[in-house]
Design a protein around this motif. Structure first.
Motif, PDB file in Angstrom:
ATOM      1  N   ASP A  51       0.814  -1.208   0.000  1.00 46.65           N
ATOM      2  CA  ASP A  51       0.000   0.000   0.000  1.00 46.65           C
ATOM      3  C   ASP A  51       0.856   1.271   0.000  1.00 46.65           C
ATOM      4  N   HIS A  52       2.152   1.105  -0.251  1.00 46.46           N
ATOM      5  CA  HIS A  52       3.055   2.251  -0.398  1.00 46.46           C
ATOM      6  C   HIS A  52       3.919   2.091  -1.658  1.00 46.46           C
ATOM      7  N   LEU A  53       4.457   0.899  -1.864  1.00 47.20           N
ATOM      8  CA  LEU A  53       5.171   0.602  -3.108  1.00 47.20           C
ATOM      9  C   LEU A  53       4.240   0.774  -4.298  1.00 47.20           C
ATOM     10  N   GLY A  54       3.033   0.250  -4.169  1.00 50.23           N
ATOM     11  CA  GLY A  54       1.965   0.506  -5.129  1.00 50.23           C
ATOM     12  C   GLY A  54       2.379   0.399  -6.577  1.00 50.23           C
ATOM     13  N   ASP A  55       2.224   1.499  -7.309  1.00 51.59           N
ATOM     14  CA  ASP A  55       2.463   1.549  -8.752  1.00 51.59           C
ATOM     15  C   ASP A  55       3.835   2.115  -9.107  1.00 51.59           C
ATOM     16  N   THR A  56       4.755   2.050  -8.148  1.00 48.12           N
ATOM     17  CA  THR A  56       6.073   2.648  -8.354  1.00 48.12           C
ATOM     18  C   THR A  56       6.737   2.183  -9.642  1.00 48.12           C
ATOM     19  N   PHE A  57       6.770   0.879  -9.873  1.00 45.20           N
ATOM     20  CA  PHE A  57       7.493   0.350 -11.026  1.00 45.20           C
ATOM     21  C   PHE A  57       6.901   0.857 -12.340  1.00 45.20           C
ATOM     22  N   ILE A  59       4.999   3.521 -12.936  1.00 40.95           N
ATOM     23  CA  ILE A  59       5.138   4.960 -13.102  1.00 40.95           C
ATOM     24  C   ILE A  59       6.590   5.340 -13.377  1.00 40.95           C
ATOM     25  N   ALA A  60       7.520   4.719 -12.654  1.00 40.97           N
ATOM     26  CA  ALA A  60       8.936   5.035 -12.838  1.00 40.97           C
ATOM     27  C   ALA A  60       9.418   4.651 -14.236  1.00 40.97           C
ATOM     28  N   LYS A  61       8.983   3.505 -14.729  1.00 38.92           N
ATOM     29  CA  LYS A  61       9.387   3.083 -16.069  1.00 38.92           C
ATOM     30  C   LYS A  61       8.800   4.004 -17.133  1.00 38.92           C
ATOM     31  N   ARG A  62       7.579   4.456 -16.923  1.00 33.88           N
ATOM     32  CA  ARG A  62       6.930   5.325 -17.896  1.00 33.88           C
ATOM     33  C   ARG A  62       7.542   6.726 -17.905  1.00 33.88           C
ATOM     34  N   SER A  63       7.868   7.228 -16.716  1.00 28.60           N
ATOM     35  CA  SER A  63       8.285   8.621 -16.584  1.00 28.60           C
ATOM     36  C   SER A  63       9.795   8.814 -16.553  1.00 28.60           C
ATOM     37  N   GLY A  64      10.537   7.722 -16.235  1.00 27.62           N
ATOM     38  CA  GLY A  64      11.970   7.855 -16.046  1.00 27.62           C
ATOM     39  C   GLY A  64      12.342   8.455 -14.704  1.00 27.62           C
ATOM     40  N   ALA A  65      11.394   8.475 -13.761  1.00 31.15           N
ATOM     41  CA  ALA A  65      11.621   9.066 -12.447  1.00 31.15           C
ATOM     42  C   ALA A  65      12.703   8.310 -11.677  1.00 31.15           C
ATOM     43  N   THR A  66      13.387   9.028 -10.807  1.00 30.85           N
ATOM     44  CA  THR A  66      14.344   8.430  -9.886  1.00 30.85           C
ATOM     45  C   THR A  66      13.647   8.137  -8.568  1.00 30.85           C
ATOM     46  N   VAL A  67      13.723   6.908  -8.113  1.00 34.05           N
ATOM     47  CA  VAL A  67      13.159   6.532  -6.819  1.00 34.05           C
ATOM     48  C   VAL A  67      14.177   6.833  -5.726  1.00 34.05           C
ATOM     49  N   VAL A  68      13.750   7.536  -4.704  1.00 36.59           N
ATOM     50  CA  VAL A  68      14.576   7.783  -3.519  1.00 36.59           C
ATOM     51  C   VAL A  68      14.009   6.927  -2.394  1.00 36.59           C
ATOM     52  N   ALA A  69      14.842   6.043  -1.843  1.00 37.98           N
ATOM     53  CA  ALA A  69      14.342   5.062  -0.882  1.00 37.98           C
ATOM     54  C   ALA A  69      15.490   4.553  -0.019  1.00 37.98           C
ATOM     55  N   PRO A  70      15.177   3.918   1.116  1.00 37.25           N
ATOM     56  CA  PRO A  70      16.225   3.257   1.904  1.00 37.25           C
ATOM     57  C   PRO A  70      16.966   2.218   1.058  1.00 37.25           C
ATOM     58  N   PHE A  71      18.203   1.962   1.421  1.00 35.14           N
ATOM     59  CA  PHE A  71      19.137   1.200   0.594  1.00 35.14           C
ATOM     60  C   PHE A  71      18.558  -0.095   0.033  1.00 35.14           C
ATOM     61  N   LEU A  73      15.517  -1.237  -0.256  1.00 33.37           N
ATOM     62  CA  LEU A  73      14.370  -1.028  -1.140  1.00 33.37           C
ATOM     63  C   LEU A  73      14.811  -0.402  -2.460  1.00 33.37           C
ATOM     64  N   ALA A  74      15.754   0.508  -2.402  1.00 34.25           N
ATOM     65  CA  ALA A  74      16.282   1.102  -3.637  1.00 34.25           C
ATOM     66  C   ALA A  74      16.957   0.044  -4.503  1.00 34.25           C
ATOM     67  N   GLN A  75      17.708  -0.863  -3.872  1.00 32.73           N
ATOM     68  CA  GLN A  75      18.359  -1.937  -4.625  1.00 32.73           C
ATOM     69  C   GLN A  75      17.328  -2.870  -5.256  1.00 32.73           C
ATOM     70  N   TYR A  76      16.242  -3.115  -4.550  1.00 36.71           N
ATOM     71  CA  TYR A  76      15.150  -3.937  -5.099  1.00 36.71           C
ATOM     72  C   TYR A  76      14.582  -3.273  -6.356  1.00 36.71           C
ATOM     73  N   CYS A  77      14.416  -1.960  -6.307  1.00 41.27           N
ATOM     74  CA  CYS A  77      13.936  -1.227  -7.483  1.00 41.27           C
ATOM     75  C   CYS A  77      14.935  -1.328  -8.634  1.00 41.27           C
ATOM     76  N   ILE A  78      16.205  -1.159  -8.325  1.00 46.37           N
ATOM     77  CA  ILE A  78      17.244  -1.239  -9.350  1.00 46.37           C
ATOM     78  C   ILE A  78      17.244  -2.615 -10.020  1.00 46.37           C
ATOM     79  N   GLN A  79      17.056  -3.674  -9.218  1.00 43.69           N
ATOM     80  CA  GLN A  79      16.988  -5.031  -9.768  1.00 43.69           C
ATOM     81  C   GLN A  79      15.835  -5.191 -10.757  1.00 43.69           C
ATOM     82  N   HIS A  80      14.826  -4.340 -10.641  1.00 49.06           N
ATOM     83  CA  HIS A  80      13.673  -4.404 -11.544  1.00 49.06           C
ATOM     84  C   HIS A  80      13.728  -3.317 -12.611  1.00 49.06           C
ATOM     85  N   GLY A  81      14.925  -2.807 -12.855  1.00 49.66           N
ATOM     86  CA  GLY A  81      15.116  -1.873 -13.960  1.00 49.66           C
ATOM     87  C   GLY A  81      14.702  -0.442 -13.672  1.00 49.66           C
TER      88      GLY A  81
END
Length: 225
Positions: A51-57, A59-71, A73-81
């Motif tokens: 209920d917080h991660l939600g649609d991050t992936f 939206i980030a892929k569509r917009s090219g946004a940079t995710v700012v997150a604890p280490f 969680l940020a690495q988890y995002c990086i692993q998913h492109g």
């Protein structure tokens, strides 16, 4: 700068830099129209619960946004492109929009999959400055004495959870507001699910009796800040 309260804990700051916080949208029961056309520059992600991660992936892929997150969680995002900037509690960094500092949050962080629970490090809150305004987003947290340290930052807007069960309830959020002493308090994380039923109207009224300003935003509300 415009602020859109999407519902639950999801916020969108539409200014010189566009910032989306904890974008729980497509599965959010408050959202009547899930076709929000968000193209943020940054996504602030406080922890890895659905209920917080939600649609991050998406939206980030569509917009090219940079995710700012604890280490973790940020690495988890990086692993998913996803492009991400890892930080951790107490860390401060200067971005093109201003600065941001990660604050302590008493909660958890992880995803439940079909076969396992994926641990995603510590949760956090966010303290940041942009366009000469200072914001504090508590994230999912219980009341903590650490919040007293935030008073010196002279925060303009503080976003505090009031739903109880998983986070602070109304009474604890009132105490948090007294610790922080921001110019304006906006309640979040309430009434999305039965287990976090709460009264934002009660919170706003009690805040005003304590000499502070508070705004109750219904999901979907847009205001100038």
């Amino acid at each position: 700068m415009k602020l859109i309260y999407i519902g639950h804990s999801a916020l969108y700051f539409d200014g010189e830099t566009k910032i989306l916080v904890d974008p729980f949208i497509s599965d959010n029961p408050w959202v009547k129209n899930d076709n929000y056309d968000f193209y943020p520059d940054y996504i602030f992600l406080s922890h890895g619960h659905g209920d917080h991660l939600g649609d991050t992936f998406d939206i980030a892929k569509r917009s090219g946004a940079t995710v700012v997150a604890p280490f973790e969680l940020a690495q988890y995002c990086i692993q998913h492109g996803i492009k991400a900037h890892p930080m951790h509690i107490g860390g401060k960094f200067n971005f093109d929009f201003g600065w941001i500092k990660l604050t302590n949050a008493l909660h958890g962080s992880g995803l439940i999959t079909d076969n396992e629970i994926i641990y995603l490090g510590n949760p956090c809150g966010f303290l940041w400055e942009t366009e000469n305004k200072r914001f504090y987003y508590a994230g999912d947290t219980g009341l903590t004495m650490d919040m007293k340290l935030l008073k010196d930052y002279k925060i303009d807007y503080a976003f505090l959870p009031i739903g109880g069960n998983f986070t602070m309830d109304v009474d604890d959020a009132l105490k948090a507001a007294e610790f922080i002493s921001p110019k304006t308090v906006i309640p979040i994380h309430f009434n999305t699910f039965d287990v976090i039923k709460s009264s934002p109207e009660e919170f706003v009224e009690k805040i005003k009796h304590r000499g502070m300003n508070s705004i109750y935003l219904k999901p979907g509300t847009e205001i100038e800040i």
